[in-house]
Design a protein around this motif. Structure first.
Motif, PDB file in Angstrom:
ATOM      1  N   ARG A   1     -11.255  -7.245  20.545  1.00 50.94           N
ATOM      2  CA  ARG A   1     -10.057  -8.131  19.391  1.00 50.94           C
ATOM      3  C   ARG A   1     -10.285  -8.154  18.056  1.00 50.94           C
ATOM      4  N   ILE A   2     -11.690  -8.348  17.820  1.00 55.88           N
ATOM      5  CA  ILE A   2     -11.990  -8.308  16.225  1.00 55.88           C
ATOM      6  C   ILE A   2     -11.566  -6.982  15.858  1.00 55.88           C
ATOM      7  N   MET A   3     -12.035  -5.813  16.471  1.00 57.08           N
ATOM      8  CA  MET A   3     -11.611  -4.562  15.982  1.00 57.08           C
ATOM      9  C   MET A   3     -10.177  -4.445  15.876  1.00 57.08           C
ATOM     10  N   ALA A   4      -9.193  -4.849  16.833  1.00 52.04           N
ATOM     11  CA  ALA A   4      -8.120  -4.883  16.612  1.00 52.04           C
ATOM     12  C   ALA A   4      -7.399  -5.481  15.368  1.00 52.04           C
ATOM     13  N   LEU A   5      -8.042  -6.451  15.231  1.00 46.04           N
ATOM     14  CA  LEU A   5      -7.438  -7.421  14.082  1.00 46.04           C
ATOM     15  C   LEU A   5      -7.843  -6.631  12.871  1.00 46.04           C
ATOM     16  N   LEU A   6      -9.098  -6.093  12.654  1.00 49.70           N
ATOM     17  CA  LEU A   6      -9.679  -5.311  11.552  1.00 49.70           C
ATOM     18  C   LEU A   6      -8.574  -4.021  11.369  1.00 49.70           C
ATOM     19  N   LEU A   7      -8.306  -3.514  12.366  1.00 49.08           N
ATOM     20  CA  LEU A   7      -7.256  -2.357  12.221  1.00 49.08           C
ATOM     21  C   LEU A   7      -5.963  -2.861  11.606  1.00 49.08           C
ATOM     22  N   ALA A   8      -5.515  -3.787  12.098  1.00 48.86           N
ATOM     23  CA  ALA A   8      -4.075  -4.404  11.854  1.00 48.86           C
ATOM     24  C   ALA A   8      -4.229  -4.762  10.205  1.00 48.86           C
ATOM     25  N   ALA A   9      -5.613  -5.468   9.722  1.00 53.29           N
ATOM     26  CA  ALA A   9      -5.624  -5.847   8.629  1.00 53.29           C
ATOM     27  C   ALA A   9      -5.635  -4.674   7.411  1.00 53.29           C
ATOM     28  N   VAL A  10      -6.328  -3.544   8.174  1.00 54.74           N
ATOM     29  CA  VAL A  10      -6.424  -2.362   7.330  1.00 54.74           C
ATOM     30  C   VAL A  10      -5.135  -1.911   7.171  1.00 54.74           C
ATOM     31  N   ALA A  11      -4.413  -1.765   8.085  1.00 56.13           N
ATOM     32  CA  ALA A  11      -2.850  -1.402   8.036  1.00 56.13           C
ATOM     33  C   ALA A  11      -2.134  -2.309   6.998  1.00 56.13           C
ATOM     34  N   SER A  12      -2.369  -3.710   7.089  1.00 50.20           N
ATOM     35  CA  SER A  12      -1.418  -4.478   6.234  1.00 50.20           C
ATOM     36  C   SER A  12      -1.903  -4.227   4.853  1.00 50.20           C
ATOM     37  N   ILE A  13      -3.161  -3.875   4.621  1.00 49.34           N
ATOM     38  CA  ILE A  13      -3.360  -3.587   3.086  1.00 49.34           C
ATOM     39  C   ILE A  13      -2.647  -2.453   2.716  1.00 49.34           C
ATOM     40  N   SER A  14      -2.387  -1.397   3.222  1.00 54.49           N
ATOM     41  CA  SER A  14      -1.891  -0.344   2.914  1.00 54.49           C
ATOM     42  C   SER A  14      -0.445  -0.579   2.511  1.00 54.49           C
ATOM     43  N   LEU A  15       0.046  -1.411   3.556  1.00 52.32           N
ATOM     44  CA  LEU A  15       1.642  -2.074   3.140  1.00 52.32           C
ATOM     45  C   LEU A  15       1.651  -2.727   2.122  1.00 52.32           C
ATOM     46  N   VAL A  16       0.674  -3.413   1.799  1.00 50.81           N
ATOM     47  CA  VAL A  16       0.624  -4.128   0.402  1.00 50.81           C
ATOM     48  C   VAL A  16       0.612  -3.270  -0.780  1.00 50.81           C
ATOM     49  N   VAL A  17      -0.347  -2.209  -0.450  1.00 46.62           N
ATOM     50  CA  VAL A  17      -0.311  -1.415  -1.606  1.00 46.62           C
ATOM     51  C   VAL A  17       1.043  -0.545  -1.753  1.00 46.62           C
ATOM     52  N   GLY A  18       1.740  -0.272  -0.774  1.00 49.39           N
ATOM     53  CA  GLY A  18       3.039   0.132  -0.841  1.00 49.39           C
ATOM     54  C   GLY A  18       4.041  -0.716  -1.433  1.00 49.39           C
ATOM     55  N   GLY A  19       3.752  -2.090  -1.283  1.00 50.25           N
ATOM     56  CA  GLY A  19       4.730  -3.120  -2.138  1.00 50.25           C
ATOM     57  C   GLY A  19       4.431  -2.834  -3.533  1.00 50.25           C
ATOM     58  N   ILE A  20       3.072  -2.663  -3.839  1.00 52.92           N
ATOM     59  CA  ILE A  20       2.822  -2.597  -5.331  1.00 52.92           C
ATOM     60  C   ILE A  20       3.506  -1.436  -5.945  1.00 52.92           C
ATOM     61  N   GLY A  21       3.381  -0.550  -5.221  1.00 50.88           N
ATOM     62  CA  GLY A  21       4.214   0.813  -5.475  1.00 50.88           C
ATOM     63  C   GLY A  21       5.637   0.657  -5.987  1.00 50.88           C
ATOM     64  N   ILE A  22       6.297  -0.235  -5.068  1.00 53.79           N
ATOM     65  CA  ILE A  22       7.578  -0.539  -5.195  1.00 53.79           C
ATOM     66  C   ILE A  22       7.693  -1.465  -6.648  1.00 53.79           C
ATOM     67  N   MET A  23       7.071  -2.274  -6.814  1.00 56.63           N
ATOM     68  CA  MET A  23       7.339  -3.457  -7.923  1.00 56.63           C
ATOM     69  C   MET A  23       6.703  -2.395  -9.025  1.00 56.63           C
ATOM     70  N   ASN A  24       5.975  -1.269  -8.924  1.00 53.57           N
ATOM     71  CA  ASN A  24       5.540  -0.559 -10.367  1.00 53.57           C
ATOM     72  C   ASN A  24       6.671   0.288 -10.822  1.00 53.57           C
ATOM     73  N   ILE A  25       7.414   1.122  -9.652  1.00 57.82           N
ATOM     74  CA  ILE A  25       8.411   1.830 -10.044  1.00 57.82           C
ATOM     75  C   ILE A  25       9.706   1.038 -10.357  1.00 57.82           C
ATOM     76  N   LEU A  26       9.829  -0.213  -9.823  1.00 56.66           N
ATOM     77  CA  LEU A  26      10.940  -0.905 -10.397  1.00 56.66           C
ATOM     78  C   LEU A  26      10.743  -1.535 -11.611  1.00 56.66           C
ATOM     79  N   LEU A  27       9.662  -1.738 -12.120  1.00 56.44           N
ATOM     80  CA  LEU A  27       9.383  -2.087 -13.484  1.00 56.44           C
ATOM     81  C   LEU A  27       9.763  -1.084 -14.502  1.00 56.44           C
TER      82      LEU A  27
END
Ligand code: ADP
Ligand code: MG
Length: 699
Positions: free
Chosen positions: A571-597
């Motif tokens: 279960r911890i493994m699954a959570l970790l995987l999801a967390a890592v994936a979420s981080i890449s989503l946040v990085v994607g969001g920062i990309g959007i912010m950057n380009i919009l700026l």
């Protein structure tokens, strides 16, 4: 006489630059009537543009009063002023300010987006834009982008845009400043014709007196003051055309303010359309910006699927073990596992099992088995498998189900019957897919035995061992007739093929029969698993006469604890995987912010223009927010498709269940939308907060 369209009373405008006050306008009073054509002249820096900005409701005077069509506009709030700009005022700039890579007709139709009274349907808007282009003589060029038009043509597109909402007042700040002489005269003729034939009030700023000569009144400014205001006795004649009447008679400003806004639905559509247009103009950049969210969502869905698949597999494993089980193995438990060596014997006996059953209060069931590798044979097929001599209650306790036939019962064990229950893999090897094994006679280590049942499949262990590669016979049968007496002196190595044991000091003193390889204890409940472990350890230490301080010659393992550990770690493994994936989503969001700026900076003039033609701050905010959300949602949807495809591919290729979770799909979508809103808000607010005049001046 009717209300003048413009009445300025002692208007001033002062800029504060550091400690210095720049008086761009001082005490300007001015009246312009509907239908007039006014030219404003003056040296550079004399305050002409400042005056135009005040007249156009883009800027507020520092002092004095300004009445537009009888309304004191200084008192109006930002939305009302935006509505006046949208419906009553038209702007033409020196630098045209057309949207790049956007067709002429789309440029002309732009103000209709923000007009409360504009036509609702897209076709009606296009029709109106087409009519305005025709009026300016550009009917043939409606699909050309600014880059494909000459300067004069671009300025005429800009004039058509300024006229699209049938304004009462057209403000042109040096409209010919970027044009050659001949084209300048064409533009002035156009403005004069609009004034003469369509009754549009025109105020035009210019440096050149021959341009000013088209107007019927010339105002001259110097250092923020009006120094002369003269009627032009002989305005330059403009030949009349037949196209009069295309522009409707002017409405009153009060009507424009009172008119209600678009419905929420039309408003939303317009915002999305504007955002789509903006994204479309920068396809490559939009696609790259989406990539971050795309990868994030795809990873999230795939990782959750993989994690859940792993979880599922572990849970199945655990269920197949049986509940609340404790296993007792011969050999001491050390840090590295069971210690032992060749030549050692099992230290556990049936009597140990019976003693635990009798003495332990926490244990509700005890089973045991002996096992050995050996050959089975049927007809001309033979197969080496694990032969297990089991107590009759062993299969049910460890969740072995009978698929067909019957299981081993107490009578079979008591009489040491020659019966055998076979695993699925053994059935496949000996009987193939077609022959029914029930009732058949097979050889188990050369002893003929009758097949009475087939075990339901348990599949593989996490380590890849096939659990179905097994035959089970009654314990007594195994001991007496098949595996031979499990005497430590004769068969110790064979007996302990799976769990090597330490040297056993009691091997020769205890009786020679009744050795077992495993004892299974079932605790009465989850809570009594720990007491069962403790009691079994006590009983066995006493029976084996182990002195205090010495190592056990057996080990007791809590299977449910192992199961829980495995489950929680997966279960911890699954959570970790999801967390890592979420981080890449946040990085994607920062990309959007950057380009919009970047985009906000790049499109500062566009934002100023949109505000000048009637966009309210909320329009600009929502447009940029819509761009962010469209980017992230499009990326999100593509990511969902990719993630699902990836999960299916894993399931198919790796043979590992990767169940697609609806939660992850919905979560991925909502998360990507949230990323868009969260990371789009800051740039959007920055855009909406721009000052329209400064934005228009931005280089
Ligand atoms: P014109 O259009 O006649 O050339 P402007 O109206 O642009 O003149 O400017 C009038 C005066 O106000 C100039 O001295 C200019 O430097 C000053 N000015 C204009 N805008 C600003 C501003 N945003 N901040 C400070 N000073 C300004
Ligand atoms: Mg100027």
């Amino acid at each position: 006489m009717s209300e003048p369209i413009i009445r300025l009373e002692h208007v001033s405008r002062t800029y504060h630059v550091g400690d210095i006050d720049v008086h761009a306008l001082r005490d300007v009073s001015l009246t312009v009537n509907a239908g007039e054509f006014v030219a404003i002249m003056g040296a550079s820096g004399s305050g002409k543009s400042t005056l135009m900005a005040v007249l156009g409701c883009l800027d507020r005077p520092s002092g004095g009063r300004y009445f537009f069509e009888g309304i004191d506009v200084a008192q109006l709030g930002e939305p009302e002023r935006a509505r006046l700009r949208s419906e009553r005022l038209g702007f033409v700039f020196q630098s045209f300010n057309l949207l790049a890579r956007t067709s002429a007709i789309e440029n002309v139709a732009l103000p209709l987006f923000y007009a409360a009274s504009g036509p609702e349907s897209a076709t009606a808007r296009t029709e109106r834009a087409r009519a305005a282009l025709k009026l300016l003589g550009l009917g043939e060029r409606e699909n050309n982008t600014p880059g494909q038009l000459s300067g004069g043509q671009q300025q005429r597109v800009a004039i058509a845009r300024a006229l699209i909402n049938e304004p009462g007042l057209l403000l042109a700040d040096e409209p010919t400043g970027n044009l050659d002489t001949r084209t300048s005269h064409e533009i002035m003729e156009t403005l004069a014709r609009l004034n003469r034939e369509h009754g549009v009030t025109v105020i035009v700023v210019t440096h050149e007196s021959d341009i000013a000569a088209y107007a019927d009144r010339t105002i001259t400014m110097r250092d923020g003051e009006i120094v002369s205001d003269l009627r032009n006795p002989k305005p330059t004649k403009v030949p009349l055309t037949a196209a009069a009447g295309a522009i409707a008679p002017a409405h009153r400003a009060a009507g424009a303010i009172a008119r209600h806004t678009h419905t929420a639905w039309a408003f939303g559509r317009m915002i999305v359309a504007a955002a789509l247009q903006a994204l479309h103009r920068n396809m490559m950049r939009s696609a790259l910006t989406m990539l971050g969210v795309f990868i994030g969502v795809a990873a999230l869905i795939a990782m959750v699927a993989v994690g859940q698949g792993a979880n599922e597999a572990v849970r199945k494993q655990i269920e197949s073990l049986g509940t609340n089980l404790v296993v007792v193995l011969p050999g001491a438990r050390t840090m590295g596992g069971a210690r032992g060596g060749f030549g050692s014997a099992s230290t556990l006996t049936v009597n140990d099992a019976i003693a635990i059953r009798r003495e332990s209060t926490a244990v509700s069931g005890v089973s045991y088995l002996i096992r050995q590798s050996g050959q089975t044979q049927y007809a001309n097929q033979n197969w080496t498998t694990s032969i297990q001599g089991v107590s009759p209650n062993y299969p049910p306790m460890t969740n072995w189900r009978i698929e067909s036939g019957r299981g081993i019962d107490d009578d079979d064990d008591a009489s040491a019957a020659l019966v055998v229950v076979i695993g699925k893999s053994v059935q496949r090897q000996l009987f193939g897919e077609t022959t029914d094994p029930i009732g058949a006679l097979i050889q188990v280590k050369n002893v003929p035995m009758r097949v009475i049942g087939v075990l339901a499949s348990k599949g593989q262990t996490p380590f890849g061992t096939d659990q179905d590669d097994v035959v089970m016979i009654p314990f007594n049968t195994a001991e007496r007739k098949v595996l031979g007496v499990a005497a430590p002196t004769q068969t110790q190595a064979q007996l302990n093929w799976i769990y090597p044991d330490p040297p056993n000091p009691y091997a020769l003193t205890t009786h020679l029969t009744g050795y077992v390889n495993q004892i299974f204890l079932q605790a009465a409940s989850g809570a009594s698993v720990q007491p069962a472990v403790a009691q079994a350890t006590d009983i066995l230490r006493r029976r084996h006469r182990i002195k205090a301080g010495s190592d056990d010659d057996f080990s007791v393992r809590n299977l449910s604890q192992i199961a829980e550990t495995a489950e929680s770690s997966s279960r911890i493994m699954a959570l970790l995987l999801a967390a890592v994936a979420s981080i890449s989503l946040v990085v994607g969001g920062i990309g959007i912010m950057n380009i919009l700026l970047v985009s906000v900076t790049e499109r500062t003039r566009e934002i100023g223009l949109r505000m000048a033609i009637g966009a309210r701050r909320i329009h600009v905010l929502l447009q940029f927010l819509a761009e962010a959300v469209l980017l992230s949602i499009t990326g999100g949807i593509a990511g969902i498709v990719m993630g699902v495809a990836f999960s299916l591919a894993i399931s198919l290729l790796a043979g590992w269940a990767a169940p697609i979770s609806l939660m992850a799909v919905a979560g991925g979508f909502l998360f990507s939308a949230a990323v868009g809103i969260f990371f789009g808000y800051y740039p959007a607010r920055k855009a909406a907060g721009l000052d329209p005049i400064e934005a228009l001046r931005y280089e």
